[in-house]
Write a protein that holds these residues in place. Sequence first.
Motif, PDB file in Angstrom:
ATOM      1  N   THR A 184       0.805  -1.221   0.000  1.00 12.09           N
ATOM      2  CA  THR A 184       0.000   0.000   0.000  1.00 12.09           C
ATOM      3  C   THR A 184       0.843   1.279   0.000  1.00 12.09           C
ATOM      4  N   MET A 202       2.018   2.223   3.530  1.00 12.18           N
ATOM      5  CA  MET A 202       1.095   2.092   4.672  1.00 12.18           C
ATOM      6  C   MET A 202       1.072   0.692   5.263  1.00 12.18           C
ATOM      7  N   GLY A 203       0.914  -0.287   4.386  1.00 12.38           N
ATOM      8  CA  GLY A 203       0.776  -1.664   4.854  1.00 12.38           C
ATOM      9  C   GLY A 203       2.047  -2.182   5.483  1.00 12.38           C
ATOM     10  N   THR A 225       3.022   2.533  12.369  1.00 18.74           N
ATOM     11  CA  THR A 225       1.819   1.919  11.801  1.00 18.74           C
ATOM     12  C   THR A 225       1.165   2.860  10.787  1.00 18.74           C
ATOM     13  N   ALA A 226       0.833   2.331   9.623  1.00 16.24           N
ATOM     14  CA  ALA A 226       0.111   3.060   8.579  1.00 16.24           C
ATOM     15  C   ALA A 226       0.886   4.286   8.081  1.00 16.24           C
ATOM     16  N   HIS A 228       2.105   6.977   5.909  1.00 17.26           N
ATOM     17  CA  HIS A 228       1.235   7.433   4.815  1.00 17.26           C
ATOM     18  C   HIS A 228       1.810   8.534   3.921  1.00 17.26           C
ATOM     19  N   ARG A 244      -0.556   7.345   9.725  1.00 12.61           N
ATOM     20  CA  ARG A 244      -1.970   7.720   9.781  1.00 12.61           C
ATOM     21  C   ARG A 244      -2.846   6.672  10.464  1.00 12.61           C
ATOM     22  N   SER A 245      -2.714   6.576  11.770  1.00 17.02           N
ATOM     23  CA  SER A 245      -3.687   5.784  12.516  1.00 17.02           C
ATOM     24  C   SER A 245      -4.268   6.692  13.596  1.00 17.02           C
ATOM     25  N   MET A 246      -5.373   6.244  14.207  1.00 16.17           N
ATOM     26  CA  MET A 246      -6.027   7.090  15.209  1.00 16.17           C
ATOM     27  C   MET A 246      -5.052   7.433  16.335  1.00 16.17           C
ATOM     28  N   ASN A 247      -4.285   6.433  16.733  1.00 18.37           N
ATOM     29  CA  ASN A 247      -3.267   6.640  17.761  1.00 18.37           C
ATOM     30  C   ASN A 247      -1.950   6.941  17.049  1.00 18.37           C
ATOM     31  N   ARG A 287      -7.204  13.076   9.803  1.00 22.05           N
ATOM     32  CA  ARG A 287      -8.320  12.610   8.981  1.00 22.05           C
ATOM     33  C   ARG A 287      -9.487  12.058   9.789  1.00 22.05           C
ATOM     34  N   PHE A 288      -9.152  11.326  10.863  1.00 27.12           N
ATOM     35  CA  PHE A 288     -10.218  10.621  11.579  1.00 27.12           C
ATOM     36  C   PHE A 288     -10.738  11.413  12.777  1.00 27.12           C
ATOM     37  N   ALA A 289     -10.172  12.570  13.046  1.00 32.16           N
ATOM     38  CA  ALA A 289     -10.546  13.299  14.265  1.00 32.16           C
ATOM     39  C   ALA A 289     -11.168  14.658  13.985  1.00 32.16           C
ATOM     40  N   ARG A 290     -11.378  14.989  12.700  1.00 26.86           N
ATOM     41  CA  ARG A 290     -11.969  16.281  12.338  1.00 26.86           C
ATOM     42  C   ARG A 290     -11.153  17.442  12.892  1.00 26.86           C
ATOM     43  N   ARG A 291      -9.844  17.327  12.878  1.00 25.71           N
ATOM     44  CA  ARG A 291      -9.004  18.369  13.470  1.00 25.71           C
ATOM     45  C   ARG A 291      -7.757  18.626  12.640  1.00 25.71           C
TER      46      ARG A 291
ATOM     47  N   VAL B  10     -16.330  10.768  17.045  1.00 25.07           N
ATOM     48  CA  VAL B  10     -15.161  10.370  16.247  1.00 25.07           C
ATOM     49  C   VAL B  10     -14.115   9.657  17.100  1.00 25.07           C
ATOM     50  N   GLY B  14     -12.882   6.279  15.815  1.00 22.88           N
ATOM     51  CA  GLY B  14     -11.447   6.081  15.600  1.00 22.88           C
ATOM     52  C   GLY B  14     -10.914   4.905  16.398  1.00 22.88           C
ATOM     53  N   ASP B  18      -9.071   1.764  14.798  1.00 26.76           N
ATOM     54  CA  ASP B  18      -7.693   1.433  15.163  1.00 26.76           C
ATOM     55  C   ASP B  18      -7.567   0.046  15.773  1.00 26.76           C
ATOM     56  N   GLN B  22      -8.533  -1.618  11.321  1.00 29.64           N
ATOM     57  CA  GLN B  22      -7.300  -1.300  10.597  1.00 29.64           C
ATOM     58  C   GLN B  22      -6.250  -2.418  10.637  1.00 29.64           C
ATOM     59  N   LEU B  26      -4.550  -3.856   7.196  1.00 39.32           N
ATOM     60  CA  LEU B  26      -3.134  -3.675   6.878  1.00 39.32           C
ATOM     61  C   LEU B  26      -2.445  -5.025   6.698  1.00 39.32           C
ATOM     62  N   SER B  32      -5.674   0.401   1.400  1.00 43.67           N
ATOM     63  CA  SER B  32      -6.430   1.401   0.629  1.00 43.67           C
ATOM     64  C   SER B  32      -7.864   1.531   1.087  1.00 43.67           C
ATOM     65  N   PHE B  38     -13.502   3.408   7.574  1.00 45.29           N
ATOM     66  CA  PHE B  38     -13.867   4.438   8.549  1.00 45.29           C
ATOM     67  C   PHE B  38     -15.335   4.822   8.363  1.00 45.29           C
TER      68      PHE B  38
END
Lengths: 324, 324
Positions: A184, A202-203, A225-226, A228, A244-247, A287-291, B10, B14, B18, B22, B26, B32, B38
């Motif tokens: 990826t 990513m992968g 992880t991820a 990107h 690019r992961s949530m954490n 991307r995942f946190a709207r911030r 979110v 998330g 995670d 995910q 992965l 992709s 999400f």
Amino acid sequence: MLSTFTRHALQTLCSTIVVLTTPAHAGLAVALNSADGTVSLIDTTTYQVVGKEIACKEPHHLLPTPDDSSLIVACSASNQLVFFDPKTGKEQRRIRDISDPYQLGFSPDRKWFVTTSLRLDRVDVYDAQTMQLKGRVHAPRTPSHLAFDDDSRYVFVTLQDSNEVMAFNLATMRPEWFLPVGATPAGILMSPDNRYLMVACMGAGHVEIIDWREQKTVKTVPAGTATHNLQPRGDGRHYFVSNRSMNGSIVLLDTQTMSITERYDVPGGPDDMEVRADGKELWATARFARRVQVVDLTTKQLVRSIPVGSSPHGVFFLDHAGRR
Amino acid sequence: MIQQFLDAFVTVQGWLLDTLVQPPLLALGLGSYIELAFDGVEIFMWGVLQLLVALLVLRPLETLRPLERWRDRKAVRVDLLYTLLDRLGVIPLAVFALIAPIFVELEGWLRFRGFIPPQIEDLLPALERAPLIAFFVYLVVLDFAEYWRHRLSHTFRWWWALHAIHHSQRQMSLWTDSRNHLLDDVIGGLWFAVVALLIGIPPGHFIGLMLVVKLVENLSHINARLSYGRVGEQLIVGPHYHRWHHSLALPPGPAFRHGCNFAVLFPVWDWLFGTLYLARDNPPTGIAPNTVPGTPDHDGFWRQQWDGLRGMWEALHAARKQRS
């Protein structure tokens, strides 16, 4: 991400309140909210959202024109390029019938304008002056990010789902070679000396260093992880790499030693990045946190977390560091 | 308050991504699909919220103000299974996985040859700057298409054999909405995909559109004395209006030989196309004997699915014999 209807209603309310209560701003950051179809305008001094402009359907990536007079937003679901004034955040004009533009880039000689269609496996090459289509290639699968060599001979495109990098010859308008890389591949950048391509996989969770003239991978650098995307620090040596992961996190890649030298915790799925010209701050869309997250590069801490719209992707400000 | 809700939503979304989604993506080289996943997590979360509202608000309403009183609710149990599969995203995900690749191939093929599918904004450019109104326009067009899909599913005998599963419930309740043959769900997905392609509904709107439709459909099947008022009942499909669509006995007259009140959201379509039927009483629901190919009156999930397929086959076979 909330439903589009709810999102628009809530955000209209929020942005109205913000606009009514925020003082005038000095510098402006623009963040694309890809699921909302809007751009959030952020005062880079106060870190407040000072406005929101409607852009189009699914704007994902943005790119300044070579003279920084306009910011081009690629609207994949609207088949448009929307030009914004980067100083005011106001729309300047639209170019229609650009089929599904996702990622975009100007060749260094400013002759070509290239877009990828991630969803429909295609790369399009336009004359950068007239925006006439000059080349089109089927690029399976999932052409994602792109980079050029210094001589504008090639555009290199990551193919996310076939785990390859494609070298497309801009003189012949044909693909010249495909190189297998880690799983990826997404972000791709040319090293400052025009010798190596750096590919965020990513992968695989690493950055792959490719000697593109020899068409071979010379090193893989584990990043997280991820893994990107990549963004130059502007000192001709270091590159930020988003995981690019949530954490999530962002790490600093030293291109002289090809090793990771710093790591910052940046939650929410850090994706696209921008660096302040003085090198003190790193901004990243989450991307995942709207911030939009802001890292103080002196203390190496996350210092601001700015609420924007849904699925923020591209981010830009004029007062940015160099691109190498 | 709004921002707190969005942040909480979110954060959970998330975390689920995670932790549960995910890592396997992965590991399988499917990085992709993380952004799509999400959205899938969002559908699941909205489904959970919808089920909570149904359990805490709508179900008590059925107990407090029932339209029909039943000795037991055994016949309703299978509808609960359909609802869980539908609202928690299992059926929508399966339908999407089946249909999306076909449409991506088709659209990719068309676009490579220079054809850009039309968008409703091409006719009404003002909608580009009014996303809320655009959302409503998509909803109206989609509902118009749904009216005809629904009406045709009552007209063609092979299709009716599938759709009859939905109508065979004599204890109609808020859970009946999702009771459908899986093949009927696939046809519905194809229908939606064609409309989305023809008018340019951005994928980001799918969830919002689905939520609105599901909410209205949930309420229109409820076994409770619930009225939207004289004006409201003319504007939006409600329980009384839709009950006549499920009536055991069809209203008299050739206009209603396949049924009445086919509208999903807006009764205006029935009014325009001559299938509107208004009456004061609340009829019993179900299907009259010998009106459907096969015998769609069993309670079990798999038995109903089998009956639907068998009924469809019988209808097609009978039609072929009639022609020859």
